[in-house]
Enzyme design. Structure first.
Site, PDB file in Angstrom:
ATOM      1  N   TYR A   1      79.806  34.633  31.206  1.00  0.00           N
ATOM      2  CA  TYR A   1      80.131  35.880  31.897  1.00  0.00           C
ATOM      3  C   TYR A   1      81.468  36.464  31.461  1.00  0.00           C
ATOM      4  O   TYR A   1      81.942  37.430  32.036  1.00  0.00           O
ATOM      5  CB  TYR A   1      80.167  35.658  33.420  1.00  0.00           C
ATOM      6  CG  TYR A   1      78.818  35.476  34.066  1.00  0.00           C
ATOM      7  CD1 TYR A   1      77.690  35.181  33.303  1.00  0.00           C
ATOM      8  CD2 TYR A   1      78.660  35.583  35.440  1.00  0.00           C
ATOM      9  CE1 TYR A   1      76.449  34.992  33.892  1.00  0.00           C
ATOM     10  CE2 TYR A   1      77.428  35.399  36.041  1.00  0.00           C
ATOM     11  CZ  TYR A   1      76.328  35.103  35.264  1.00  0.00           C
ATOM     12  OH  TYR A   1      75.117  34.917  35.867  1.00  0.00           O
TER      13      TYR A   1
ATOM     14  N   LYS B   1      74.963  21.120  30.562  1.00  0.00           N
ATOM     15  CA  LYS B   1      73.820  21.104  29.641  1.00  0.00           C
ATOM     16  C   LYS B   1      74.317  20.572  28.288  1.00  0.00           C
ATOM     17  O   LYS B   1      74.019  21.106  27.222  1.00  0.00           O
ATOM     18  CB  LYS B   1      73.233  22.525  29.512  1.00  0.00           C
ATOM     19  CG  LYS B   1      71.889  22.585  28.773  1.00  0.00           C
ATOM     20  CD  LYS B   1      70.749  21.934  29.521  1.00  0.00           C
ATOM     21  CE  LYS B   1      69.458  21.998  28.702  1.00  0.00           C
ATOM     22  NZ  LYS B   1      68.390  21.175  29.267  1.00  0.00           N
TER      23      LYS B   1
ATOM     24  N   ASP C   1      69.005  21.620  34.564  1.00  0.00           N
ATOM     25  CA  ASP C   1      67.598  21.821  34.935  1.00  0.00           C
ATOM     26  C   ASP C   1      67.128  20.741  35.908  1.00  0.00           C
ATOM     27  O   ASP C   1      66.412  21.028  36.874  1.00  0.00           O
ATOM     28  CB  ASP C   1      66.679  21.907  33.699  1.00  0.00           C
ATOM     29  CG  ASP C   1      67.124  21.014  32.555  1.00  0.00           C
ATOM     30  OD1 ASP C   1      68.292  20.596  32.533  1.00  0.00           O
ATOM     31  OD2 ASP C   1      66.306  20.732  31.659  1.00  0.00           O
TER      32      ASP C   1
ATOM     33  N   ASP D   1      76.350  30.341  39.126  1.00  0.00           N
ATOM     34  CA  ASP D   1      75.752  31.529  39.718  1.00  0.00           C
ATOM     35  C   ASP D   1      74.324  31.219  40.173  1.00  0.00           C
ATOM     36  O   ASP D   1      73.918  31.543  41.295  1.00  0.00           O
ATOM     37  CB  ASP D   1      75.756  32.661  38.682  1.00  0.00           C
ATOM     38  CG  ASP D   1      75.436  34.017  39.285  1.00  0.00           C
ATOM     39  OD1 ASP D   1      75.388  34.126  40.522  1.00  0.00           O
ATOM     40  OD2 ASP D   1      75.222  34.966  38.513  1.00  0.00           O
TER      41      ASP D   1
END
Length: 334
Positions: free
Chosen positions: A124, A173, A206, A230
């Protein structure tokens, strides 16, 4: 000395729910002076820009801001106002607590999770956003710094220690994004070792989403990068009945903005239908930040009683009342 609070009433339902919250703060005996400022569509109409300089000056001067939902016009070249505020004041920590209230239409009971999201870096940050001239390719860049990762992870552990929390889970991740997520995870491990009194865990993002749905009670404090935070914080809001039950704080070194995290809901604006819980809970976060914990607890307990008993609750909480009746029910208990 009286604490001055900058108040951005916001767009859509913002003015209704922010004004309701100010009433409750006054009934609690908070001796605040409120300075009102425009941002969003209201500011665009009145000043010709989404984020006027005088609003920025007031935020900088008072250091503490209570903010309703703002509308950024979609796809018209306008930068997100929330992103602009976070960058302008280096509000590096986004703190999104969710807690179950009996009486909501939530799928779970006894949820109590805090998501701490790095607020200024990652996907972002707006770096390297390019769309090719023919519109066939687009690029964006994610940047993680050691300083940014250290700052947010330490913030998470310090908050956990201060609030008597038992566990911090770093969400990443790093198995795929070996550079950016890899650096974040490396830093999280290093800092976790400095807090032997708190259990440290790590989880791939995930899997975290799946685990939150299957067994959310294993989570206490989660710390993660901007994009993942987010998504995860909204997922957590869904566990306790939706964004109407979720407040958010944006905290920097010497400045903080407390907000409802839901949108401006223009379809019900001015109709006395909106649920003010999110902004009221954000105000409770603000009271904690100002070391007025007793008043924060009073506010949360009043909300809890109103929602549990279904006294004058709004439609999203299964009731048939509006903002003013709901607010009165909270005022009666404060």
């Amino acid at each position: 000395m009286t604490q001055r609070i900058t108040v951005i009433r916001g767009d859509g339902i913002g003015p209704d729910i922010v004004d309701a919250t100010i009433q409750v703060l006054e009934k609690l005996g908070c001796d605040f002076t409120y300075d009102y400022a425009d941002a969003g569509l209201m500011a665009l109409e009145n000043h010709g820009e989404l984020l006027p300089q005088e609003t920025l000056d007031l935020i900088a001067k008072n250091k503490v801001t209570l903010k309703g939902p703002l509308t950024t016009p979609v796809g018209e070249g306008f930068t997100s106002i929330n992103v602009s505020l976070r960058k302008q004041f280096n509000l590096y920590a986004n703190v999104r607590p969710v807690r179950s209230f009996k009486g909501t239409k939530a799928r779970y009971e006894d949820i109590d999770i805090i998501t701490i999201r790095e607020n200024t870096e990652g996907m972002y940050s707006g770096l390297g956003q390019i769309v090719s001239a023919d519109g066939s390719e687009a690029e964006a860049m994610s940047k993680i710094t050691r300083k940014g990762a250290e700052q947010i992870v330490r913030f998470a552990y310090e908050l956990a220690r201060r609030e008597g929390r038992k566990k911090v889970t770093a969400v990443h991740k790093a198995n795929i994004l070996k550079s950016t997520s890899g650096l974040f995870l490396k830093v999280a491990r290093e800092i976790g070792e400095q807090y032997p009194d708190i259990e440290s865990a790590e989880m791939i993002v995930d899997n975290t989403c799946m685990q939150l749905v299957m067994n959310p009670h294993q989570f206490d404090v989660m710390v993660t990068t901007n994009l993942f935070g987010d998504i995860l914080s909204d997922l957590c809001a869904g566990l306790v009945g939706g964004l109407g039950m979720a407040p958010g704080a944006n905290i920097g070194q010497d400045c903080a903005i407390f907000e409802a995290v839901h949108g401006s809901a223009p379809d019900i604006a001015g109709k006395n239908l909106a649920n003010p819980t999110s902004v009221m809970l954000a105000a409770a976060q603000m009271l904690d930040y100002l070391e007025m914990g007793d008043k924060a607890e009073k506010l949360r307990n009043a909300l809890k009683e109103v929602i549990e008993t279904g006294d004058r609750t709004t439609r999203d909480l299964g009731g048939s009342h509006g903002t003013t009746d709901f607010t009165q029910a909270v005022l009666d208990r404060v």
